[in-house]
Enzyme design. Structure first.
Site, PDB file in Angstrom:
ATOM      1  N   LYS A  53       1.020  -1.074   0.123  1.00  0.00           N
ATOM      2  CA  LYS A  53       0.025   0.038  -0.172  1.00  0.00           C
ATOM      3  C   LYS A  53       0.784   1.301  -0.013  1.00  0.00           C
ATOM      4  CE  LYS A  53      -3.727  -1.702   2.295  1.00  0.00           C
ATOM      5  NZ  LYS A  53      -4.785  -1.973   3.480  1.00  0.00           N
ATOM      6  N   CYS A  73      -0.528   0.788   6.163  1.00  0.00           N
ATOM      7  CA  CYS A  73      -0.797  -0.131   7.132  1.00  0.00           C
ATOM      8  C   CYS A  73      -1.902  -1.134   6.830  1.00  0.00           C
ATOM      9  CB  CYS A  73      -1.595   0.863   8.276  1.00  0.00           C
ATOM     10  SG  CYS A  73      -0.491   1.880   9.297  1.00  0.00           S
ATOM     11  N   ASP A  74      -1.914  -2.223   7.504  1.00  0.00           N
ATOM     12  CA  ASP A  74      -2.976  -3.537   7.077  1.00  0.00           C
ATOM     13  C   ASP A  74      -2.722  -4.166   8.471  1.00  0.00           C
ATOM     14  OD1 ASP A  74      -4.410  -4.115   4.650  1.00  0.00           O
ATOM     15  OD2 ASP A  74      -3.805  -5.973   5.913  1.00  0.00           O
ATOM     16  N   SER A  75      -3.901  -4.736   8.825  1.00  0.00           N
ATOM     17  CA  SER A  75      -4.340  -5.451   9.843  1.00  0.00           C
ATOM     18  C   SER A  75      -4.688  -6.882   9.518  1.00  0.00           C
ATOM     19  CB  SER A  75      -5.029  -4.580  10.688  1.00  0.00           C
ATOM     20  OG  SER A  75      -4.608  -3.432  11.445  1.00  0.00           O
ATOM     21  N   GLY A 110       0.688  -4.206  10.101  1.00  0.00           N
ATOM     22  CA  GLY A 110       1.969  -4.050   9.644  1.00  0.00           C
ATOM     23  C   GLY A 110       1.773  -2.344   9.358  1.00  0.00           C
TER      24      GLY A 110
END
Length: 207
Positions: A53, A73-75, A110
């Protein structure tokens, strides 16, 4: 001059968390297709998606300010080593909650941070992990929660800052991370790039 901060995420919860921390992010959605992306572990998947991203937005967005930061960000929720993202539909959300209730999982987020200046680019990548202990809601409570639509569009099918809070009993780690961005980790990453965290506080003078 306050550095320009770009949030490469459409998450309103991440935006609100950064705003509450004194930052003034500009949202530019990456458009990255998350389907089909794989990694060796749930934590690695969250980190990979965050990096994709951030780099996608950096590649498509010309630098406009003297100092710019781009944050991807990624969860994902980790239960027994399996990564769970957004359920997407009611049936999947119900199944997810039937699996989660009365158990614990680890929410991995992340973070990929890119610093752009006239001298070039630097980046930092890290993952924050927070253990979440879930309550044991009844089938009727799960169905009612799913009908709100909230769990369909968030990683792990729950929120800590919304209606899902009633079904979270314990947190071990950074609660901001569960919302979608670890502010303490972000501060460490920004400082490691040679910047001063308080300089990002929008509209505030630090002596």
């Amino acid at each position: 001059m306050t550095p320009r901060l770009i949030l490469a995420s459409a998450s309103p919860a991440r935006f609100a968390t950064l705003r509450a921390a004194g930052l003034d992010p500009e949202v530019i959605v990456s458009g990255v297709d998350e389907d089909g992306i794989t990694a060796d572990s749930p934590a690695a998947l969250a980190t990979t998606l965050a990096e994709l991203k951030g780099t996608a937005v950096a590649a498509s967005t010309p630098r406009q300010a003297t100092v710019e930061l781009i944050l991807g960000c990624d969860s994902v929720l980790d239960i027994d080593g399996v990564a769970y993202g957004k359920p997407g539909d009611p049936d999947t959300a119900i199944e997810r909650w039937q699996l989660m209730r009365g158990r614990s999982g680890v929410l991995h987020t992340g973070h990929h941070l890119i610093l752009r200046t006239a001298e070039g680019e630097q980046s930092r990548t890290a993952c924050a992990s927070t253990t979440v202990g879930f309550a044991d809601p009844t089938d009727a409570e799960i169905a009612a929660y799913v009908r709100t639509g909230e769990p369909l569009v968030v990683a792990g099918a729950f929120t800590l800052d919304g209606m899902g809070a009633a079904f979270v009993e314990r947190i071990d780690g950074d609660p901001h991370n569960v919302v979608g961005v670890s502010v303490p980790l972000l501060r460490t990453m920004i400082n490691s790039l040679g910047l001063f965290w308080p300089d990002l506080w929008s509209g505030r003078h630090v002596a």
